[in-house]
Scaffold this motif. Structure first.
Motif, PDB file in Angstrom:
ATOM      1  N   SER A 167     -21.007 -76.658 -11.615  1.00 33.76           N
ATOM      2  CA  SER A 167     -22.030 -75.773 -11.050  1.00 33.76           C
ATOM      3  C   SER A 167     -21.712 -74.297 -11.270  1.00 33.76           C
ATOM      4  O   SER A 167     -22.117 -73.442 -10.472  1.00 33.76           O
ATOM      5  CB  SER A 167     -22.204 -76.042  -9.547  1.00 33.76           C
ATOM      6  N   SER A 168     -21.004 -74.033 -12.357  1.00 37.01           N
ATOM      7  CA  SER A 168     -20.635 -72.648 -12.706  1.00 37.01           C
ATOM      8  C   SER A 168     -19.944 -71.927 -11.557  1.00 37.01           C
ATOM      9  O   SER A 168     -20.101 -70.721 -11.352  1.00 37.01           O
ATOM     10  CB  SER A 168     -21.881 -71.862 -13.145  1.00 37.01           C
ATOM     11  N   GLN A 169     -19.156 -72.668 -10.793  1.00 38.28           N
ATOM     12  CA  GLN A 169     -18.483 -72.101  -9.632  1.00 38.28           C
ATOM     13  C   GLN A 169     -17.312 -71.233 -10.045  1.00 38.28           C
ATOM     14  O   GLN A 169     -16.575 -71.570 -10.962  1.00 38.28           O
ATOM     15  CB  GLN A 169     -17.993 -73.230  -8.720  1.00 38.28           C
ATOM     16  N   ASN A 170     -17.153 -70.110  -9.353  1.00 38.67           N
ATOM     17  CA  ASN A 170     -16.025 -69.224  -9.631  1.00 38.67           C
ATOM     18  C   ASN A 170     -14.752 -69.760  -8.982  1.00 38.67           C
ATOM     19  O   ASN A 170     -14.811 -70.461  -7.965  1.00 38.67           O
ATOM     20  CB  ASN A 170     -16.297 -67.812  -9.112  1.00 38.67           C
ATOM     21  N   GLY A 171     -13.610 -69.435  -9.544  1.00 40.90           N
ATOM     22  CA  GLY A 171     -12.351 -69.933  -9.020  1.00 40.90           C
ATOM     23  C   GLY A 171     -11.288 -68.857  -8.954  1.00 40.90           C
ATOM     24  O   GLY A 171     -11.568 -67.663  -9.125  1.00 40.90           O
ATOM     25  N   THR A 172     -10.045 -69.282  -8.712  1.00 44.68           N
ATOM     26  CA  THR A 172      -8.907 -68.371  -8.562  1.00 44.68           C
ATOM     27  C   THR A 172      -7.782 -68.785  -9.505  1.00 44.68           C
ATOM     28  O   THR A 172      -7.398 -69.951  -9.543  1.00 44.68           O
ATOM     29  CB  THR A 172      -8.380 -68.391  -7.112  1.00 44.68           C
ATOM     30  N   TRP A 173      -7.269 -67.825 -10.244  1.00 42.46           N
ATOM     31  CA  TRP A 173      -6.092 -68.043 -11.081  1.00 42.46           C
ATOM     32  C   TRP A 173      -4.869 -67.456 -10.372  1.00 42.46           C
ATOM     33  O   TRP A 173      -4.879 -66.311  -9.934  1.00 42.46           O
ATOM     34  CB  TRP A 173      -6.238 -67.367 -12.443  1.00 42.46           C
ATOM     35  N   THR A 174      -3.814 -68.250 -10.285  1.00 39.49           N
ATOM     36  CA  THR A 174      -2.524 -67.775  -9.783  1.00 39.49           C
ATOM     37  C   THR A 174      -1.508 -67.980 -10.898  1.00 39.49           C
ATOM     38  O   THR A 174      -1.295 -69.105 -11.344  1.00 39.49           O
ATOM     39  CB  THR A 174      -2.092 -68.551  -8.529  1.00 39.49           C
ATOM     40  N   LEU A 175      -0.903 -66.903 -11.344  1.00 42.56           N
ATOM     41  CA  LEU A 175       0.003 -67.014 -12.485  1.00 42.56           C
ATOM     42  C   LEU A 175       1.264 -66.191 -12.259  1.00 42.56           C
ATOM     43  O   LEU A 175       1.300 -65.289 -11.421  1.00 42.56           O
ATOM     44  CB  LEU A 175      -0.681 -66.589 -13.782  1.00 42.56           C
ATOM     45  N   THR A 176       2.289 -66.540 -13.011  1.00 40.66           N
ATOM     46  CA  THR A 176       3.569 -65.841 -12.960  1.00 40.66           C
ATOM     47  C   THR A 176       3.872 -65.250 -14.328  1.00 40.66           C
ATOM     48  O   THR A 176       3.806 -65.960 -15.334  1.00 40.66           O
ATOM     49  CB  THR A 176       4.705 -66.794 -12.545  1.00 40.66           C
ATOM     50  N   LEU A 177       4.185 -63.976 -14.343  1.00 45.86           N
ATOM     51  CA  LEU A 177       4.599 -63.309 -15.577  1.00 45.86           C
ATOM     52  C   LEU A 177       6.100 -63.046 -15.518  1.00 45.86           C
ATOM     53  O   LEU A 177       6.617 -62.611 -14.490  1.00 45.86           O
ATOM     54  CB  LEU A 177       3.867 -61.976 -15.756  1.00 45.86           C
ATOM     55  N   ASN A 178       6.783 -63.331 -16.610  1.00 45.78           N
ATOM     56  CA  ASN A 178       8.160 -62.879 -16.772  1.00 45.78           C
ATOM     57  C   ASN A 178       8.122 -61.650 -17.671  1.00 45.78           C
ATOM     58  O   ASN A 178       7.636 -61.725 -18.813  1.00 45.78           O
ATOM     59  CB  ASN A 178       9.036 -63.973 -17.384  1.00 45.78           C
ATOM     60  N   VAL A 179       8.607 -60.547 -17.158  1.00 51.18           N
ATOM     61  CA  VAL A 179       8.554 -59.282 -17.881  1.00 51.18           C
ATOM     62  C   VAL A 179       9.982 -58.852 -18.197  1.00 51.18           C
ATOM     63  O   VAL A 179      10.808 -58.692 -17.301  1.00 51.18           O
ATOM     64  CB  VAL A 179       7.843 -58.197 -17.047  1.00 51.18           C
ATOM     65  N   PHE A 180      10.264 -58.672 -19.484  1.00 49.95           N
ATOM     66  CA  PHE A 180      11.605 -58.314 -19.947  1.00 49.95           C
ATOM     67  C   PHE A 180      11.597 -56.872 -20.458  1.00 49.95           C
ATOM     68  O   PHE A 180      10.685 -56.484 -21.194  1.00 49.95           O
ATOM     69  CB  PHE A 180      12.065 -59.245 -21.071  1.00 49.95           C
ATOM     70  N   GLU A 181      12.603 -56.108 -20.080  1.00 47.77           N
ATOM     71  CA  GLU A 181      12.731 -54.754 -20.598  1.00 47.77           C
ATOM     72  C   GLU A 181      13.098 -54.836 -22.082  1.00 47.77           C
ATOM     73  O   GLU A 181      14.140 -55.385 -22.438  1.00 47.77           O
ATOM     74  CB  GLU A 181      13.805 -54.003 -19.812  1.00 47.77           C
ATOM     75  N   ARG A 182      12.238 -54.309 -22.941  1.00 54.03           N
ATOM     76  CA  ARG A 182      12.409 -54.491 -24.386  1.00 54.03           C
ATOM     77  C   ARG A 182      13.722 -53.915 -24.899  1.00 54.03           C
ATOM     78  O   ARG A 182      14.316 -54.451 -25.838  1.00 54.03           O
ATOM     79  CB  ARG A 182      11.232 -53.866 -25.145  1.00 54.03           C
ATOM     80  N   SER A 183      14.215 -52.844 -24.288  1.00 53.73           N
ATOM     81  CA  SER A 183      15.459 -52.226 -24.763  1.00 53.73           C
ATOM     82  C   SER A 183      16.652 -53.149 -24.576  1.00 53.73           C
ATOM     83  O   SER A 183      17.695 -52.949 -25.194  1.00 53.73           O
ATOM     84  CB  SER A 183      15.708 -50.907 -24.025  1.00 53.73           C
ATOM     85  N   LEU A 184      16.525 -54.181 -23.736  1.00 54.04           N
ATOM     86  CA  LEU A 184      17.614 -55.117 -23.505  1.00 54.04           C
ATOM     87  C   LEU A 184      17.353 -56.476 -24.141  1.00 54.04           C
ATOM     88  O   LEU A 184      18.075 -57.439 -23.878  1.00 54.04           O
ATOM     89  CB  LEU A 184      17.832 -55.301 -21.993  1.00 54.04           C
ATOM     90  N   VAL A 185      16.327 -56.570 -24.981  1.00 55.79           N
ATOM     91  CA  VAL A 185      15.966 -57.830 -25.637  1.00 55.79           C
ATOM     92  C   VAL A 185      16.409 -57.780 -27.096  1.00 55.79           C
ATOM     93  O   VAL A 185      16.102 -56.829 -27.813  1.00 55.79           O
ATOM     94  CB  VAL A 185      14.451 -58.081 -25.557  1.00 55.79           C
ATOM     95  N   LYS A 186      17.126 -58.792 -27.531  1.00 53.37           N
ATOM     96  CA  LYS A 186      17.530 -58.884 -28.935  1.00 53.37           C
ATOM     97  C   LYS A 186      16.493 -59.695 -29.702  1.00 53.37           C
ATOM     98  O   LYS A 186      16.129 -60.799 -29.301  1.00 53.37           O
ATOM     99  CB  LYS A 186      18.902 -59.557 -29.057  1.00 53.37           C
ATOM    100  N   ASP A 187      16.026 -59.155 -30.810  1.00 55.48           N
ATOM    101  CA  ASP A 187      15.020 -59.821 -31.639  1.00 55.48           C
ATOM    102  C   ASP A 187      15.717 -60.754 -32.624  1.00 55.48           C
ATOM    103  O   ASP A 187      16.487 -60.303 -33.475  1.00 55.48           O
ATOM    104  CB  ASP A 187      14.192 -58.780 -32.385  1.00 55.48           C
ATOM    105  N   TRP A 188      15.459 -62.053 -32.510  1.00 59.36           N
ATOM    106  CA  TRP A 188      16.079 -63.034 -33.402  1.00 59.36           C
ATOM    107  C   TRP A 188      15.300 -63.200 -34.705  1.00 59.36           C
ATOM    108  O   TRP A 188      15.674 -63.996 -35.557  1.00 59.36           O
ATOM    109  CB  TRP A 188      16.170 -64.386 -32.696  1.00 59.36           C
ATOM    110  N   GLY A 189      14.211 -62.473 -34.866  1.00 63.80           N
ATOM    111  CA  GLY A 189      13.433 -62.607 -36.088  1.00 63.80           C
ATOM    112  C   GLY A 189      12.400 -63.714 -35.974  1.00 63.80           C
ATOM    113  O   GLY A 189      12.098 -64.212 -34.891  1.00 63.80           O
ATOM    114  N   THR A 190      11.862 -64.139 -37.105  1.00 66.33           N
ATOM    115  CA  THR A 190      10.797 -65.141 -37.153  1.00 66.33           C
ATOM    116  C   THR A 190      11.251 -66.365 -37.928  1.00 66.33           C
ATOM    117  O   THR A 190      11.824 -66.243 -39.018  1.00 66.33           O
ATOM    118  CB  THR A 190       9.537 -64.552 -37.827  1.00 66.33           C
ATOM    119  N   PHE A 191      11.013 -67.525 -37.367  1.00 63.34           N
ATOM    120  CA  PHE A 191      11.298 -68.775 -38.068  1.00 63.34           C
ATOM    121  C   PHE A 191      10.063 -69.172 -38.856  1.00 63.34           C
ATOM    122  O   PHE A 191       9.010 -69.466 -38.290  1.00 63.34           O
ATOM    123  CB  PHE A 191      11.664 -69.875 -37.074  1.00 63.34           C
ATOM    124  N   ASN A 192      10.170 -69.156 -40.161  1.00 63.05           N
ATOM    125  CA  ASN A 192       9.081 -69.582 -41.034  1.00 63.05           C
ATOM    126  C   ASN A 192       9.388 -70.985 -41.543  1.00 63.05           C
ATOM    127  O   ASN A 192      10.309 -71.192 -42.315  1.00 63.05           O
ATOM    128  CB  ASN A 192       8.920 -68.616 -42.218  1.00 63.05           C
TER     129      ASN A 192
END
Length: 215
Positions: A167-192
């Motif tokens: 019935s096109s009823q509206n709802g509620t989303w409850t979500l959790t975000l994990n937020v990492f400070e980019r300066s402390l994140v090591k980039d492992w590159g891309t797996f192709n």
């Protein structure tokens, strides 16, 4: 040089008899209490490799200070942003079930964002009558980018894939975000890589560049 050696000898002698020595402070709070900045010319700090328990602080040695080698203490209780942050988001009265490009206000060049949990309540997923068998939809969660004021921000997209709500009823989303400070994140590159239906087992593949420690 003789004065320096004498001072150091005196300090270590005092330490050996459990006295408290203070540098730039008359009221030392520990066995050795240094008030002011500390410069470490090489990796002289060693730690005991034991299981973590209780409250810990992060001690870092900076490579980009002048002079190089300043030891910094990261006290999470004194910061609004930690290396890893958990951010709970509740979105009510969502039009049926879709959230499109919701700007989180988290800049792409400062943070890495991942959705680690999402639950839709307050409305029932409607069946998709065009599929056989009928589909009641599955959660679709995605983090994309939006641009505002010349800056790029992380954006959230949420929906039932292939279905709406009853019935096109509206709802509620409850979500959790994990937020990492980019300066402390090591980039492992891309797996192709690729997968194949003829592989055994089917549609399987093996990463050839998994970082050491995760293999």
């Amino acid at each position: 040089m003789k004065k320096i050696i004498t001072i150091l000898f005196t300090a270590f002698a005092a330490l050996s008899i459990n006295a408290q020595v203070g540098i730039n402070t008359k009221t030392p709070k520990g066995t050795l209490d240094v008030e002011g900045e500390t410069l470490v010319q090489s990796y002289l700090i060693d730690t005991e490799n034991t299981k973590a328990s209780g409250n810990y602080l992060l001690l870092t040695r900076s490579k980009d200070t002048s002079p190089v080698g300043k030891v910094k203490l990261l006290d999470i209780s004194l910061r609004n942003v930690a290396p890893v942050n958990m951010y709970n988001v509740v979105l009510t009265n969502v039009r049926q079930d879709e959230v499109v490009n919701l700007n989180t206000g988290l800049e792409v060049n400062k943070y890495v964002v991942a959705i680690t949990g999402a639950v839709f309540t307050g409305a029932v997923s409607a069946a998709n009558m065009t599929t056989t068998p009928k589909s009641f939809g599955s959660y679709a969660t995605e983090v994309t980018q939006v641009t505002s004021g010349g800056k790029n921000y992380h954006a959230i997209n949420l929906a039932f894939k292939g279905a709406g709500t009853v019935s096109s009823q509206n709802g509620t989303w409850t979500l959790t975000l994990n937020v990492f400070e980019r300066s402390l994140v090591k980039d492992w590159g891309t797996f192709n890589g690729s997968v194949s239906a003829s592989a055994s087992p089917g549609y399987s593949g093996v990463s050839t560049n998994t970082p050491l420690g995760l293999q």
